[in-house]
Design an enzyme around this catalytic site. Structure first.
Site, short mmCIF file in Angstrom:
data_model
loop_
_atom_site.label_atom_id
_atom_site.label_comp_id
_atom_site.label_asym_id
_atom_site.label_seq_id
_atom_site.Cartn_x
_atom_site.Cartn_y
_atom_site.Cartn_z
N TRP A 90 0.83 -1.22 0.00
CA TRP A 90 0.00 0.00 0.00
C TRP A 90 0.86 1.26 0.00
O TRP A 90 0.37 2.35 -0.27
CB TRP A 90 -0.96 0.01 1.20
CG TRP A 90 -0.33 0.30 2.54
CD1 TRP A 90 0.70 -0.37 3.12
CD2 TRP A 90 -0.67 1.34 3.47
NE1 TRP A 90 1.01 0.16 4.35
CE2 TRP A 90 0.18 1.23 4.59
CE3 TRP A 90 -1.61 2.35 3.47
CZ2 TRP A 90 0.12 2.07 5.70
CZ3 TRP A 90 -1.68 3.21 4.59
CH2 TRP A 90 -0.82 3.07 5.67
N ASP A 91 2.15 1.09 0.28
CA ASP A 91 3.09 2.21 0.26
C ASP A 91 2.96 3.01 -1.04
O ASP A 91 3.08 4.24 -1.05
CB ASP A 91 4.54 1.71 0.35
CG ASP A 91 4.80 0.80 1.55
OD1 ASP A 91 3.87 0.12 1.99
OD2 ASP A 91 5.95 0.75 2.02
N GLN A 111 3.62 3.47 13.70
CA GLN A 111 3.61 4.48 12.63
C GLN A 111 2.26 5.19 12.65
O GLN A 111 1.33 4.73 13.31
CB GLN A 111 3.85 3.80 11.29
CG GLN A 111 2.73 2.86 10.88
CD GLN A 111 3.15 1.89 9.78
OE1 GLN A 111 3.74 0.85 10.06
NE2 GLN A 111 2.85 2.23 8.54
N GLU A 169 1.09 -1.59 13.14
CA GLU A 169 1.19 -3.05 13.17
C GLU A 169 1.59 -3.58 14.54
O GLU A 169 1.79 -4.78 14.70
CB GLU A 169 2.19 -3.53 12.11
CG GLU A 169 1.66 -3.32 10.70
CD GLU A 169 2.63 -3.79 9.62
OE1 GLU A 169 3.84 -3.90 9.91
OE2 GLU A 169 2.17 -4.05 8.50
C1 BGC Z 1 4.87 -1.11 7.57
C2 BGC Z 1 3.80 -1.24 6.49
C3 BGC Z 1 4.46 -1.16 5.15
C4 BGC Z 1 5.58 -2.19 5.02
C5 BGC Z 1 6.38 -2.01 3.75
C6 BGC Z 1 5.90 -2.21 7.37
O1 BGC Z 1 6.92 -2.09 8.31
O2 BGC Z 1 4.29 -1.24 8.85
O3 BGC Z 1 2.86 -0.20 6.64
O4 BGC Z 1 3.51 -1.39 4.14
O5 BGC Z 1 6.48 -2.04 6.09
O6 BGC Z 1 6.97 -0.76 3.73
#
Ligand code: BGC
Length: 646
Positions: A357-358, A593, A486
């Site tokens: 989703w980035d 985050q 997360e």
């Molecule tokens: C983040 C996610 C992100 C992923 C890839 C993870 O550490 O929590 O939001 O999509 O890294 O960058």
């Protein structure tokens, strides 16, 4: 460590070599041009800690999933962009001894990533085990002008000896992904040829039949004059090379310029790969290093004209922002709608080079504001092409509509941790938001009208089947999710997820109405019954709130947690994801985050400054920023609310 690299507005400088940081340096010093990329590895053999890494965009492998405990719905494969043929390798022997920086005394060392001009340069003075002191200079780039071409100019000067130097430029296809689940080699050798000048090597992935052909040619000069250097062609398994013996006197300089072409069957027919690579590399040699570099610099100069962000009075921040701009441009150039943006670009194997989703939440705004709209549109088309798979993905979980994967290469979900695969569904919202963002920013509704509306409808259908109606409260809820934070899983009513779900449905209804009023033909059918249910969800969505602080609650029960601030944490405990047990992280109030703040950033126009300030004041002190996605969102809001130092 934090100060290991020197600050400079345009350069990332490593001065003096600390082998324990080599992997980090290799990552930071990566080069790419959208088509291929490689870590900042040494050209020479290096026996110290290193990850040799070369990546070809879109060339991936479905690596069989490895999990401790299988959960229904897990994908069978994790697709990863493969570590492929090493093209920049040059072995060096000095009087029969293999040059290995790890075994040498390093008198002087400087590795510099030039972000303005897009090249990597290394200068070093080293003394080997036999006391030979040599000066070595290398400079390389992968062309932004002709993306299949790369070049390295490598020179060595004996400083205190006369002797035999053997230079062996080579192509080595025997590479393994460090993150391979079952230690497999994913490549087969298909074809190779080494003559005394030009060599080529073709390898093919064991699954999916991606074929990559690399060709190399070179020139050799002694003190500026062309020499032949008694070449010897070498063919070994997965390997072609050329050995050059050069008799050197103290103070002379031998320079080898290696030209490389790398093509794949994503762009060429299998039968044409060798001839195309050979032709490209011959052309490159004819053009020469300086001309090729000039054309490459011109592209970077044009990019920087549109892309640069100037920060005055803070060199570190200037370097940081340019590094990000540089990486985004190196990773994705936008011409190919089959490609996307791996979160770590070509810097290594973490995240498998897959799409997250980035792209929609963080990268699209960058491309929107620094390049023609076609580039962001290609990123939207990528998701449109994956709509069918996203519907299958939702179906697999027993839900309607489309659930875009958290991690993907071809549209199928690749991730296999239940808390992310099944629960981090807010990702779907970012894909809808990107459609809005694109349309709003460019004023071009052609994507929305022709393709986006279908995506929006299917995502809305997903939300409508994923919400549940709470009869007691007469409200809709979304249970069992992981929000952007997360560090908590399986929470109920993540404010951000509920917000983006209801927003998606609202936006879809608005756009449907507009298109219906325009008399748009071939609109997907959405029944009145569906529309009524969608409207009910919008009207009755539940948004958790913390009254004590008058802020949105990250999720139900967030305030039940022991409230500690990051400032109270000992630095030694950070990052907590490496120092705490997962159980302790889950129970803590600490946030990885932007979560609530992600919503305030996306829907900035809905909230007044006081609301933003209250939420920022509450959440930021609890946020560890242990994802690189975090500081940017916080910085934007901080700046809005007048926290300029922050
Ligand atoms: C983040 C996610 C992100 C992923 C890839 C993870 O550490 O929590 O939001 O999509 O890294 O960058």
């Amino acid at each position: 460590m934090k100060e290991y690299f020197k600050c400079d507005e345009w350069l990332v400088i490593e001065e003096g070599f600390a082998s324990e940081y080599n992997r980090v340096s290799e990552s930071v010093m990566s080069l790419g041009n959208g088509h291929m990329g490689m870590r900042g590895n040494f050209e020479e053999h290096f026996s110290g800690d290193s990850l040799q890494g070369t990546y070809y965009a879109g060339v991936y492998y479905p690596d069989k999933t490895k999990v401790g405990w299988w959960k229904n719905g897990y994908p069978e494969f994790f697709a990863k962009v493969l570590n492929g043929t090493n093209i920049f390798g040059i072995d060096v022997m000095i009087d029969g001894l293999m040059l290995d920086f790890n075994q040498c005394e390093i008198k002087e060392f400087k590795r510099v990533l030039n972000m303005k001009e897009g090249y990597l340069e290394r200068t070093a003075t080293i003394i080997d085990q036999k006391g030979h002191e040599s000066r070595i200079v290398s400079k390389r780039f992968v062309s932004m002008k002709t993306s299949e071409i790369g070049c390295v100019a490598y020179s060595i000067t004996p400083l205190n000896y006369d002797g035999d130097i053997i230079l062996t430029p080579y192509l080595d296809g025997y590479v393994q992904n460090e993150d391979s689940n079952y230690d497999e080699i994913f490549w087969d050798e298909v074809d190779k040829k080494a003559t005394t000048d030009l060599c080529h090597l073709t390898t093919k992935t064991n699954k999916l039949d991606f074929v990559v052909t690399c060709a190399m040619d070179y020139s050799l000069e002694l003190d500026g004059l062309p020499i032949k250097g008694n070449p010897l062609a070498i063919e070994k398994t997965y390997y072609v090379g050329n050995e050059h013996h050069v008799k050197m006197h103290k103070g002379q300089t031998v320079q080898l310029i290696k030209y490389i072409a790398a093509v794949t069957n994503r762009d060429y027919d299998n039968d044409d790969l060798v001839s195309s690579a050979v032709e490209l590399v011959k052309e490159a040699k004819e053009t020469g290093f300086d001309e090729l570099l000039l054309a490459h610099l011109k592209v970077w100069a044009e990019k920087w004209l549109e892309n640069d962000v100037r920060i005055y009075g803070d060199v570190k921040a200037q370097q940081g922002v340019r590094f990000n701009i540089f990486q985004l441009n190196q990773t994705y150039t936008g011409e190919d709608a089959r490609l996307n943006i791996g979160p770590k670009g070509c810097t290594g194997e973490k995240y498998g080079g897959s799409t997250y989703w980035d792209t929609e939440a963080y990268c699209i705004p960058f491309y929107l504001s620094t390049a023609g709209s076609d580039i962001a549109k290609n990123l939207l088309m990528y998701r449109y092409h994956h709509l069918k798979k996203a519907k299958e993905n939702a179906q697999k979980l027993g839900l309607d509509g489309a659930l875009y994967p958290m991690v993907t290469m071809n549209g199928e979900e690749c991730h296999n941790e239940w808390e992310i695969t099944f629960e981090e569904i807010h990702r779907n919202g970012a894909i809808a938001y990107a459609i809005y963002n694109y349309t709003n920013y460019t004023g071009d509704s052609s994507y929305l009208d022709q393709y986006g509306i279908e995506v929006l409808i299917e995502i809305s259908r997903f939300w409508a089947s994923r919400v549940n109606y709470n009869t007691y409260k007469d409200q809709y809820m979304i249970l069992g999710v992981t929000g952007p934070n997360e560090y908590e899983n399986n929470v109920n009513n993540n404010w951000y997820t509920n917000t983006i779900a209801a927003w998606t449905i609202t936006y879809t209804l608005e756009q449907l109405k507009r298109l219906e009023q325009m008399g748009s033909e071939s609109l997907p059918v959405v029944t009145d019954k569906e529309k009524i249910k969608w409207q009910k969800i919008i009207d009755k969505m539940y948004y958790p709130h913390i009254d004590t602080y008058d802020v949105f609650a990250q999720q139900d029960g967030y305030l039940d947690k022991e409230q500690i601030l990051v400032s109270e944490l000992d630095d030694k405990e950070k990052p907590i994801n490496q120092n705490w047990s997962w159980d302790r992280i889950l129970r803590s109030c600490f946030i990885k985050q932007a979560d609530v703040l992600q919503g305030l950033y996306f829907f900035s126009d809905r909230y007044d400054l006081d609301t933003k300030k209250r939420n920022f004041d509450f959440y930021e002190p609890r946020t560890l920023h242990e994802s690189s996605l975090s500081p940017c969102v916080h910085a934007i809001i901080a700046s809005e609310i007048g926290y300029h130092d922050k």
